[in-house]
Design an enzyme around this catalytic site. Structure first.
Site, short mmCIF file in Angstrom:
data_model
loop_
_atom_site.label_atom_id
_atom_site.label_comp_id
_atom_site.label_asym_id
_atom_site.label_seq_id
_atom_site.Cartn_x
_atom_site.Cartn_y
_atom_site.Cartn_z
NE ARG A 85 16.38 57.21 65.50
CZ ARG A 85 16.49 58.32 64.76
NH1 ARG A 85 16.49 59.59 65.18
NH2 ARG A 85 16.72 58.37 63.29
CG ASN A 118 17.94 54.00 57.38
OD1 ASN A 118 18.84 54.55 57.91
ND2 ASN A 118 17.34 54.55 56.43
CB VAL A 119 17.18 50.72 63.82
CG1 VAL A 119 18.52 50.64 63.67
CG2 VAL A 119 16.89 52.29 64.22
CG ASP A 120 13.35 53.45 59.25
OD1 ASP A 120 13.51 52.59 58.25
OD2 ASP A 120 13.90 54.37 58.55
CG HIS A 137 23.79 50.23 62.01
ND1 HIS A 137 23.83 51.62 61.69
CD2 HIS A 137 24.99 49.67 61.87
CE1 HIS A 137 25.18 51.75 61.21
NE2 HIS A 137 25.67 50.43 61.31
N GLY A 222 21.76 58.46 51.05
CA GLY A 222 21.26 59.20 52.15
C GLY A 222 22.07 58.79 53.41
CB THR A 223 24.86 56.71 54.58
OG1 THR A 223 25.34 56.59 55.69
CG2 THR A 223 25.36 56.51 53.27
CB SER A 224 26.96 61.43 57.25
OG SER A 224 26.77 60.51 58.17
P1 OAD Z 1 23.21 60.82 59.32
O1 OAD Z 1 22.20 61.41 59.68
O2 OAD Z 1 24.79 60.67 59.62
O3 OAD Z 1 23.26 61.38 57.65
C1 OAD Z 1 22.06 61.32 56.74
C2 OAD Z 1 22.59 61.72 55.42
O4 OAD Z 1 21.53 61.87 54.72
C3 OAD Z 1 23.16 62.98 55.47
O5 OAD Z 1 24.36 62.85 54.66
C4 OAD Z 1 22.32 63.92 54.78
O6 OAD Z 1 22.82 64.83 53.82
C5 OAD Z 1 21.46 63.05 53.72
N1 OAD Z 1 20.02 63.39 53.55
C6 OAD Z 1 19.25 64.04 54.23
N2 OAD Z 1 18.02 63.89 53.48
C7 OAD Z 1 18.21 63.38 52.57
C8 OAD Z 1 17.44 63.18 51.40
N3 OAD Z 1 15.97 63.39 51.38
N4 OAD Z 1 17.77 62.51 50.29
C9 OAD Z 1 19.09 62.17 50.33
N5 OAD Z 1 19.95 62.51 51.43
C10 OAD Z 1 19.58 62.93 52.29
O7 OAD Z 1 22.77 59.28 58.90
P2 OAD Z 1 23.55 57.84 58.52
O8 OAD Z 1 24.46 58.20 57.82
O9 OAD Z 1 22.40 56.88 58.32
O10 OAD Z 1 24.27 53.93 63.65
O11 OAD Z 1 24.13 57.46 60.11
C11 OAD Z 1 24.95 56.40 60.27
C12 OAD Z 1 24.67 55.64 61.54
O12 OAD Z 1 25.10 56.64 62.62
C13 OAD Z 1 23.27 55.38 61.90
O13 OAD Z 1 22.86 54.18 61.38
C14 OAD Z 1 23.22 55.05 63.51
C15 OAD Z 1 24.20 56.63 63.74
O14 OAD Z 1 24.69 56.71 64.77
C16 OAD Z 1 24.23 53.42 64.86
O15 OAD Z 1 23.14 53.66 65.57
C17 OAD Z 1 25.03 52.28 64.92
#
Ligand code: OAD
Length: 286
Positions: A85, A118-120, A137, A222-224
């Site tokens: 990753r 994001n950890v990136d 994170h 961009g977070t779910s």
């Molecule tokens: P997710 O993969 O759960 O969600 C990503 C979100 O971004 C979704 O709602 C997509 O619809 C949206 N998305 C995708 N492409 C996009 C774009 N170009 N512009 C805007 N939105 C877009 O990722 P996170 O919400 O970041 O935690 O997940 C949260 C945490 O769960 C992560 O940090 C990680 C994971 O397991 C840990 O590792 C503790």
């Protein structure tokens, strides 16, 4: 409630009002980001189609393997996934959404805080400061001793390279490099796992809570909405009645809160399209 598609020329009126208000009042902005902001840089999201973990012949969801318990059971396998990753992260470059947030920090200075899941490391590479970027994170470029022997957070050993093949478990010299030079225990990625807790020292928990208590505008990008501290941040913003703008390709629990609120809006579409426009608007009205 205001919903717009990214192809629309106009920013919804609620959003225009929120942005001009925060500039006019010299208010504070908290930006909360998730994997979606890095999707346009080519990094797979967690819950998107590439967001699974493969160990041997089995696919796992992140929640099943991103745990300290799994790491204790199979550290080398978990490292294999993280190293692969990380390769994605190292190859990726900041996109216009990251650059817009860096521009926003330059503009607002200490009236801006970025809380990222994001950890990136892409926000830092785009130009946001470590001081104002709370990596709640962790950061995949860093490691610490899994036995917490007190040797601190340090960069991932260079000898592991930056191009780790998929489904490859580290062995030999590579495995050796993944051990603590202080006590000999395994090193672990400096990331928060699902069976662990946020804290201030490593993950800026209290600072994040303080930032939402002080904020006048919350941008959620961009977070779910699946993890705890981001949920607390959005709930607190909603309770305080501040403006919430959510940018996401798809509806989420957060977009529903923003769209239902008097002072919020859901901007549906890509972060790389919306964010530069919002930041540009803030510059124009300043
Ligand atoms: P997710 O993969 O759960 O969600 C990503 C979100 O971004 C979704 O709602 C997509 O619809 C949206 N998305 C995708 N492409 C996009 C774009 N170009 N512009 C805007 N939105 C877009 O990722 P996170 O919400 O970041 O935690 O997940 C949260 C945490 O769960 C992560 O940090 C990680 C994971 O397991 C840990 O590792 C503790």
């Amino acid at each position: 409630m205001v919903v717009a598609l990214v192809t629309d020329a106009d920013i919804p009126s609620n959003a225009l009002h929120a942005l001009s208000q925060v500039i006019a009042s010299r208010g504070r902005v908290l930006a909360l980001t998730g994997a979606g902001i890095s999707a346009e840089s080519g990094i797979p999201t967690f819950r998107g189609p590439e967001g699974y973990w493969r160990v041997g012949s089995v696919n796992y969801r992140p929640e099943e393997l991103a745990t300290f318990a799994a790491f204790q059971r199979m550290p080398a396998e978990i490292w294999g996934w993280y190293l692969h990753r990380r390769s994605f992260c190292r190859k990726a470059n900041p996109n216009p959404a990251h650059l817009a947030l860096a521009e926003l920090e330059r503009k607002l200075g200490d009236r801006f805080v970025l809380v990222t899941q994001n950890v990136d490391g892409l926000h830092l590479r785009a130009g946001n400061s470590l001081e104002r970027t709370y990596q709640i994170h962790g950061n995949i470029d860093y490691v610490r001793c899994a036995a917490e022997c007190g040797t601190g957070i340090r960069a991932l050993p260079e000898g592991l390279g930056t191009d780790w093949p998929k489904d490859t478990i580290p062995s030999g010299d590579h495995l050796e490099l993944l051990h603590c030079d202080g006590c000999g225990a395994f090193l672990r990625p400096h990331v928060l796992w699902f069976d662990e807790y946020y804290d201030e020292e490593r993950y800026r928990f209290e600072s994040s809570i303080a930032a939402i208590e002080a904020a006048d505008l919350l941008l959620v990008i961009g977070t779910s909405g699946a993890t705890n501290l981001p949920m607390q941040i959005v709930q607190r913003a909603s309770q305080r009645g501040i403006s919430i703008l959510v940018i996401n390709q798809d509806p989420s629990p957060f977009s529903a809160i923003a769209a239902a609120s008097e002072h919020g809006a859901f901007l549906q579409g890509a972060a790389g399209t919306w964010l530069p426009r919002l930041v540009e608007y803030m510059t124009v009205v300043d």
